[in-house]
Motif scaffolding. Structure first.
Motif, PDB file in Angstrom:
ATOM      1  N   LYS A 130     -19.343 -25.777 -18.438  1.00 22.91           N
ATOM      2  CA  LYS A 130     -18.921 -24.382 -18.626  1.00 22.91           C
ATOM      3  C   LYS A 130     -18.569 -24.121 -20.105  1.00 22.91           C
ATOM      4  O   LYS A 130     -18.934 -23.100 -20.681  1.00 22.91           O
ATOM      5  CB  LYS A 130     -17.704 -24.111 -17.727  1.00 22.91           C
ATOM      6  CG  LYS A 130     -17.367 -22.660 -17.622  1.00 22.91           C
ATOM      7  CD  LYS A 130     -16.358 -22.383 -16.528  1.00 22.91           C
ATOM      8  CE  LYS A 130     -15.821 -20.993 -16.715  1.00 22.91           C
ATOM      9  NZ  LYS A 130     -14.391 -20.920 -16.617  1.00 22.91           N
ATOM     10  N   LEU A 131     -17.854 -25.094 -20.668  1.00 24.92           N
ATOM     11  CA  LEU A 131     -17.469 -24.942 -22.074  1.00 24.92           C
ATOM     12  C   LEU A 131     -18.722 -24.919 -22.962  1.00 24.92           C
ATOM     13  O   LEU A 131     -18.837 -24.089 -23.877  1.00 24.92           O
ATOM     14  CB  LEU A 131     -16.548 -26.103 -22.471  1.00 24.92           C
ATOM     15  CG  LEU A 131     -16.068 -26.125 -23.919  1.00 24.92           C
ATOM     16  CD1 LEU A 131     -15.348 -24.837 -24.274  1.00 24.92           C
ATOM     17  CD2 LEU A 131     -15.126 -27.297 -24.156  1.00 24.92           C
ATOM     18  N   LEU A 132     -19.659 -25.785 -22.661  1.00 26.42           N
ATOM     19  CA  LEU A 132     -20.889 -25.843 -23.440  1.00 26.42           C
ATOM     20  C   LEU A 132     -21.648 -24.523 -23.337  1.00 26.42           C
ATOM     21  O   LEU A 132     -22.129 -23.978 -24.330  1.00 26.42           O
ATOM     22  CB  LEU A 132     -21.758 -27.005 -22.949  1.00 26.42           C
ATOM     23  CG  LEU A 132     -23.053 -27.217 -23.710  1.00 26.42           C
ATOM     24  CD1 LEU A 132     -22.775 -27.540 -25.172  1.00 26.42           C
ATOM     25  CD2 LEU A 132     -23.868 -28.352 -23.097  1.00 26.42           C
ATOM     26  N   ARG A 133     -21.721 -23.943 -22.118  1.00 25.39           N
ATOM     27  CA  ARG A 133     -22.429 -22.667 -21.946  1.00 25.39           C
ATOM     28  C   ARG A 133     -21.741 -21.560 -22.750  1.00 25.39           C
ATOM     29  O   ARG A 133     -22.385 -20.726 -23.359  1.00 25.39           O
ATOM     30  CB  ARG A 133     -22.488 -22.275 -20.456  1.00 25.39           C
ATOM     31  CG  ARG A 133     -23.617 -22.844 -19.683  1.00 25.39           C
ATOM     32  CD  ARG A 133     -24.995 -22.501 -20.266  1.00 25.39           C
ATOM     33  NE  ARG A 133     -25.332 -21.083 -20.198  1.00 25.39           N
ATOM     34  CZ  ARG A 133     -25.920 -20.396 -21.173  1.00 25.39           C
ATOM     35  NH1 ARG A 133     -26.252 -20.983 -22.301  1.00 25.39           N
ATOM     36  NH2 ARG A 133     -26.188 -19.126 -21.030  1.00 25.39           N
ATOM     37  N   GLY A 134     -20.394 -21.605 -22.751  1.00 23.14           N
ATOM     38  CA  GLY A 134     -19.641 -20.604 -23.526  1.00 23.14           C
ATOM     39  C   GLY A 134     -19.988 -20.710 -25.007  1.00 23.14           C
ATOM     40  O   GLY A 134     -20.183 -19.698 -25.688  1.00 23.14           O
ATOM     41  N   LEU A 135     -20.097 -21.944 -25.483  1.00 24.53           N
ATOM     42  CA  LEU A 135     -20.433 -22.138 -26.907  1.00 24.53           C
ATOM     43  C   LEU A 135     -21.868 -21.694 -27.176  1.00 24.53           C
ATOM     44  O   LEU A 135     -22.161 -21.076 -28.202  1.00 24.53           O
ATOM     45  CB  LEU A 135     -20.268 -23.613 -27.282  1.00 24.53           C
ATOM     46  CG  LEU A 135     -18.819 -24.090 -27.400  1.00 24.53           C
ATOM     47  CD1 LEU A 135     -18.744 -25.604 -27.388  1.00 24.53           C
ATOM     48  CD2 LEU A 135     -18.166 -23.547 -28.668  1.00 24.53           C
ATOM     49  N   GLU A 136     -22.762 -21.996 -26.242  1.00 25.86           N
ATOM     50  CA  GLU A 136     -24.157 -21.573 -26.429  1.00 25.86           C
ATOM     51  C   GLU A 136     -24.267 -20.049 -26.446  1.00 25.86           C
ATOM     52  O   GLU A 136     -24.987 -19.467 -27.249  1.00 25.86           O
ATOM     53  CB  GLU A 136     -25.040 -22.146 -25.315  1.00 25.86           C
ATOM     54  CG  GLU A 136     -25.369 -23.605 -25.540  1.00 25.86           C
ATOM     55  CD  GLU A 136     -25.997 -24.289 -24.329  1.00 25.86           C
ATOM     56  OE1 GLU A 136     -26.345 -25.461 -24.446  1.00 25.86           O
ATOM     57  OE2 GLU A 136     -26.120 -23.652 -23.258  1.00 25.86           O
ATOM     58  N   ARG A 137     -23.484 -19.425 -25.534  1.00 28.15           N
ATOM     59  CA  ARG A 137     -23.529 -17.953 -25.524  1.00 28.15           C
ATOM     60  C   ARG A 137     -22.944 -17.402 -26.826  1.00 28.15           C
ATOM     61  O   ARG A 137     -23.421 -16.410 -27.354  1.00 28.15           O
ATOM     62  CB  ARG A 137     -22.780 -17.410 -24.309  1.00 28.15           C
ATOM     63  CG  ARG A 137     -23.641 -17.396 -23.054  1.00 28.15           C
ATOM     64  CD  ARG A 137     -23.045 -16.462 -22.021  1.00 28.15           C
ATOM     65  NE  ARG A 137     -21.741 -16.910 -21.624  1.00 28.15           N
ATOM     66  CZ  ARG A 137     -21.511 -17.759 -20.623  1.00 28.15           C
ATOM     67  NH1 ARG A 137     -22.514 -18.218 -19.913  1.00 28.15           N
ATOM     68  NH2 ARG A 137     -20.290 -18.125 -20.330  1.00 28.15           N
ATOM     69  N   SER A 138     -21.917 -18.069 -27.356  1.00 26.73           N
ATOM     70  CA  SER A 138     -21.343 -17.612 -28.634  1.00 26.73           C
ATOM     71  C   SER A 138     -22.429 -17.650 -29.702  1.00 26.73           C
ATOM     72  O   SER A 138     -22.551 -16.734 -30.512  1.00 26.73           O
ATOM     73  CB  SER A 138     -20.187 -18.515 -29.083  1.00 26.73           C
ATOM     74  OG  SER A 138     -19.242 -18.608 -28.065  1.00 26.73           O
ATOM     75  N   GLU A 139     -23.203 -18.720 -29.707  1.00 30.18           N
ATOM     76  CA  GLU A 139     -24.273 -18.838 -30.703  1.00 30.18           C
ATOM     77  C   GLU A 139     -25.274 -17.688 -30.561  1.00 30.18           C
ATOM     78  O   GLU A 139     -25.619 -17.027 -31.531  1.00 30.18           O
ATOM     79  CB  GLU A 139     -24.984 -20.183 -30.541  1.00 30.18           C
ATOM     80  CG  GLU A 139     -26.048 -20.412 -31.583  1.00 30.18           C
ATOM     81  CD  GLU A 139     -26.681 -21.789 -31.482  1.00 30.18           C
ATOM     82  OE1 GLU A 139     -27.341 -22.066 -30.474  1.00 30.18           O
ATOM     83  OE2 GLU A 139     -26.515 -22.575 -32.419  1.00 30.18           O
ATOM     84  N   GLU A 140     -25.685 -17.428 -29.298  1.00 29.46           N
ATOM     85  CA  GLU A 140     -26.651 -16.336 -29.063  1.00 29.46           C
ATOM     86  C   GLU A 140     -26.091 -15.012 -29.561  1.00 29.46           C
ATOM     87  O   GLU A 140     -26.769 -14.237 -30.208  1.00 29.46           O
ATOM     88  CB  GLU A 140     -26.918 -16.167 -27.564  1.00 29.46           C
ATOM     89  CG  GLU A 140     -27.845 -17.183 -26.991  1.00 29.46           C
ATOM     90  CD  GLU A 140     -27.856 -17.133 -25.472  1.00 29.46           C
ATOM     91  OE1 GLU A 140     -27.625 -16.065 -24.887  1.00 29.46           O
ATOM     92  OE2 GLU A 140     -28.079 -18.202 -24.870  1.00 29.46           O
ATOM     93  N   ILE A 141     -24.812 -14.782 -29.243  1.00 24.34           N
ATOM     94  CA  ILE A 141     -24.217 -13.490 -29.588  1.00 24.34           C
ATOM     95  C   ILE A 141     -24.045 -13.348 -31.093  1.00 24.34           C
ATOM     96  O   ILE A 141     -24.246 -12.278 -31.660  1.00 24.34           O
ATOM     97  CB  ILE A 141     -22.914 -13.317 -28.800  1.00 24.34           C
ATOM     98  CG1 ILE A 141     -23.312 -12.853 -27.406  1.00 24.34           C
ATOM     99  CG2 ILE A 141     -21.959 -12.326 -29.428  1.00 24.34           C
ATOM    100  CD1 ILE A 141     -22.363 -13.162 -26.350  1.00 24.34           C
ATOM    101  N   LEU A 142     -23.707 -14.442 -31.737  1.00 23.92           N
ATOM    102  CA  LEU A 142     -23.556 -14.372 -33.194  1.00 23.92           C
ATOM    103  C   LEU A 142     -24.903 -14.116 -33.869  1.00 23.92           C
ATOM    104  O   LEU A 142     -24.971 -13.387 -34.857  1.00 23.92           O
ATOM    105  CB  LEU A 142     -22.911 -15.649 -33.722  1.00 23.92           C
ATOM    106  CG  LEU A 142     -21.402 -15.704 -33.439  1.00 23.92           C
ATOM    107  CD1 LEU A 142     -20.870 -17.119 -33.589  1.00 23.92           C
ATOM    108  CD2 LEU A 142     -20.631 -14.759 -34.354  1.00 23.92           C
TER     109      LEU A 142
END
Ligand code: CTP
Length: 762
Positions: free
Chosen positions: A582-594
């Motif tokens: 879950k934490l990894l997905r959150g970080l991946e989504r942060s990357e996409e959003i940035l």
């Protein structure tokens, strides 16, 4: 009958050239082979009545008596119209691409190196005084704008500018043009862009950085040109090749920003077409790897230099041939490289340093990360200088010559010179350091350059370049740094390295992911020992904070974070952090959003590292977050953002997740008091599209809605100045956001109505 044809995957320049050519040859038929680019297709679906274009399949070419080809000269790009080249009919070509051996032999027409082919045709229309309608002028201007990057690309000529100004005099509509030029990416395009970003490999050709990004796809990517542009803007490189591996062929679009890298010539060799700054093509009979190799080969021939040692290293797949002998770089080579790659300003600093050192009869060197990046061909303007002499005297002279402000750190025998443009030069005296106890600050003693280099963290950071005039550019490599650079290896110099300074663990991981290197086994074992000895507890919160921020500030921090987690070293942030899926997905989504944010709001600064950090501490409740803030001294503003996120994110997230329709003013009220970093963190928390869409609407639309009336107007309306003013103006804004007010008079009428319940406002 005349047939006017352009190239496959027609862009706006191709479309505009068709339209302009039809004005020159009235009565002719227009044809686009294959499908046009998606945006052109959309445009045509609105303007189909104005411009009649035949599809390749439906176009009957048997009665064509004259062929006019626009925006290409390659037979391979005009679809079935190429059959007409075998007939004995006149062939006219109008094009702005550079000549190539495979060019169609035209009987008439003109080819000229201009920003756009449309410009060439418009110049004929102007000369012949042919009437142009506003919609035609708009299409033609759109064509020129697209191919010249709104007149900003290097390829833009005065003729392009004149043509645009002529078209505006004919009623070209800038609103329509910009609505097609500033196309935002939809979620599907963003996710393709991210795949490209993750696949991007960087190569340096002398001082030019070229990106090759390749992905696989089941179907043709319609807007590859748009994505290539965005990718180039995001990566800030000099040229870019985007490749898509389709089931039976490879789709390619390339763009260049500099005259030295001719992507058109490279594309022609691969079976595509285009000009020096923009090209595309479909490549058959080659694998993706072969295409990449061909591109590198063609480019290295173009820049008339072999891809150097360093250039190959920057590739994300470092070549790691065991036992290979690496020749030391010659003194002359590096001097040339310094002169060729460094901006004049930085080169000046090095030369002045050498001159002062000569006068004082001492030795001076550029050292550390500056030399590492110079050899790798990576831009790094932070100059680190080491002298073998009295730092105080030397730094004063250097600061005077460079016209910079001097800060002396007596205890560490170092000095920093800050220039007017805020760039910095760090000066140190070569020295050895002794650590009283593990992780303590070093005690400094004067010594010589080799010893200075020996005390450094990793071999790749141990090179020095001599700056004294006679030996300018001489490379000192005592510890086989070049060999480790070539093999992509992070290696410590001695086994106490992490005991002396545990923050080097972060640095190892940071370099490993930044350059796609590998920490060598011996070094990794030392890290594991240091970690199990709880070395981090001996480091101050301030230094740890600095290191974590540095990792998060790297262009792609995820890889480094994963590695830190692997080494069990995210515990130092907080013991409860569990690096799960879950934490990894959150970080991946942060990357996409940035990435999305950077593309959509190119000029708006944001602390990206903080968005990642918020994702990283998502598992902490407010109490644990307070513990964390006590341990790591974040700046006041950063603390506020972290606290506000913890207090608000779930609440706002739930409110935005509701299916029920929300008014713009409701979304605005939820988000307007939050920082951009918090808003993006909320967006990253949300796999739900509805939340993303609402936040995106807020950032792209609602945030920019402004009301026309001001406090002065309220006074004139008889309101008494006071705290109610901002409340009233807020109400006006909400009403405008919800579409109830369109004009200033609407707003005035609205406030007059508010006046009625006397108690609140008078
Ligand atoms: N250094 C070290 N140990 C540390 C920090 C720095 O030995 N904990 C040495 C390295 O030789 C490094 C030099 O000091 O090259 C300068 O440090 P810094 O400017 O922080 O690092 P760079 O290597 O330039 O890294 P970056 O590119 O991330 O700035």
């Amino acid at each position: 009958m005349d047939l006017i044809v352009t190239h496959q995957a027609a862009d706006f320049d191709a479309l505009a050239s068709l339209v302009a050519a039809k004005k020159l040859y009235p009565g002719s038929k227009l044809m686009i082979p294959g499908s046009p680019e998606k945006a052109v297709g959309q445009f045509l679906s609105f303007c189909g009545d104005v411009i009649k274009i035949e599809k390749e399949k439906e176009c009957n070419i048997s009665n064509v008596t004259r062929l006019i080809i626009v925006d290409t000269r390659l037979a391979s790009r005009i679809g079935k119209a190429s059959q007409l080249l075998l007939k004995k009919i006149p062939i006219l070509v109008y094009d702005h691409h550079p000549p190539a051996a495979q060019d169609i032999k035209a009987t008439a027409g003109k080819s000229e190196r201009l920003g756009a082919t449309t410009t060439l045709l418009v110049s004929y229309l102007a000369k012949k005084k042919i009437d142009i309608s506003p919609i035609e002028a708009t299409i033609m201007a759109l064509g020129i704008y697209e191919d010249t990057g709104a007149l900003t690309y290097l390829s833009t000529t005065k003729k392009d500018i004149d043509a645009v100004s002529f078209l505006f005099s004919k009623g070209a509509n800038l609103k329509i043009i910009s609505s097609y030029l500033n196309r935002r990416l939809n979620p599907a395009q963003t996710s393709i862009l991210i795949r490209f970003l993750n696949s991007a490999k960087s190569y340096n050709f002398i001082d030019k950085r070229v990106i090759i990004a390749a992905i696989s796809s089941n179907k043709y990517i319609q807007d590859l040109a748009l994505l290539t542009h965005k990718l180039r803007d995001t990566e800030g490189c000099d040229a870019i090749f985007c490749l898509v591996e389709l089931p039976d062929k490879i789709q390619m679009v390339a763009r260049s920003d500099c005259v030295d890298i001719d992507v058109g010539a490279a594309a022609v060799k691969l079976g595509g077409g285009g000009h020096n700054l923009a090209s595309s093509g479909i490549i058959r009979d080659l694998t993706l790897k072969q295409v990449e190799e061909r591109i590198l080969e063609l480019l290295s021939r173009q820049v008339k230099a072999e891809v150097s040692l360093a250039e190959r290293i920057v590739s994300r797949e470092p070549d790691r041939v065991e036992g290979e002998i690496v020749k030391p770089l010659l003194k002359k080579d590096l001097a040339k490289k310094l002169k060729k790659t460094l901006p004049q300003h930085t080169l000046g600093i090095l030369e002045i340093t050498g001159r002062i050192a000569d006068k004082d009869n001492i030795q001076a060197f550029a050292v550390g990360g500056f030399v590492r990046d110079l050899i790798l061909g990576v831009k790094n303007l932070d100059v680190d200088i080491v002298i073998e002499g009295d730092i105080r005297k030397f730094a004063k002279k250097l600061a005077r010559e460079l016209n910079g402000a001097l800060v002396l750190h007596k205890k560490f025998k170092t000095a920093t010179i800050v220039m007017n443009d805020k760039s910095k030069v760090d000066v140190a005296t070569s020295r050895t350091e002794r650590y009283h106890k593990p992780a303590a600050l070093p005690e400094v003693k004067a010594s010589r350059i080799r010893e200075d280099l020996q005390r450094r963290d990793f071999t790749i950071n141990t090179m020095a370049v001599k700056l004294n005039r006679r030996e300018f550019g001489e490379l000192l490599d005592f510890f086989d740094a070049q060999r480790d650079l070539k093999r992509g290896r992070i290696r410590v110099l001695h086994k106490m390295s992490f005991v002396e300074d545990p923050t080097r663990i972060f640095r190892a991981v940071r370099f490993e992911s930044r350059y796609n290197f590998e920490i060598d086994k011996y070094t990794e074992n030392l890290i594991k020992t240091a970690v199990s000895d709880d070395m981090f507890t001996k480091v101050s919160g301030e230094r740890l904070r600095e290191e974590i921020v540095l990792i998060l500030k790297e262009p792609r921090p995820l890889k480094a974070l994963k590695r830190m987690a692997e080494l069990h070293e995210l515990r130092f942030i907080h013991p409860v952090i569990n690096f799960n899926h879950k934490l990894l997905r959150g970080l991946e989504r942060s990357e996409e959003i940035l990435v999305w944010y950077r593309i959509t709001f190119a000029r708006k600064h944001i602390e990206s590292w903080l968005v990642y950090f918020l994702a990283l501490i998502d598992q902490l409740d407010l109490k644990r977050t307070e513990e964390l803030l006590k341990r790591f001294p974040f700046r006041r503003k950063e603390q506020d953002i972290i606290r506000a996120t913890k207090k608000m994110d779930t609440l706002v997230f739930l409110a935005l997740s509701k299916r029920k329709a929300m008014r713009p003013s409701q979304i605005y009220r939820l988000l307007s008091h939050l920082s951009k970093e918090t808003i993006l963190a909320i967006m990253a928390k949300a796999p739900r599209l509805i939340v993303r869409r609402r936040v995106s609407d807020y950032l792209t639309k609602f945030l920019h809605v402004k009301i026309k009336i001001k406090g002065e107007d309220l006074k004139k309306e008889g309101f008494k100045p006071g705290p109610d003013f901002s409340r009233i103006l807020e109400k006006v804004l909400y009403a405008r956001l919800d579409g109830h007010l369109k004009t200033r008079s609407d707003e005035l009428r609205f406030v007059r109505r508010l006046k009625k319940p006397k108690s609140t406002v008078t």
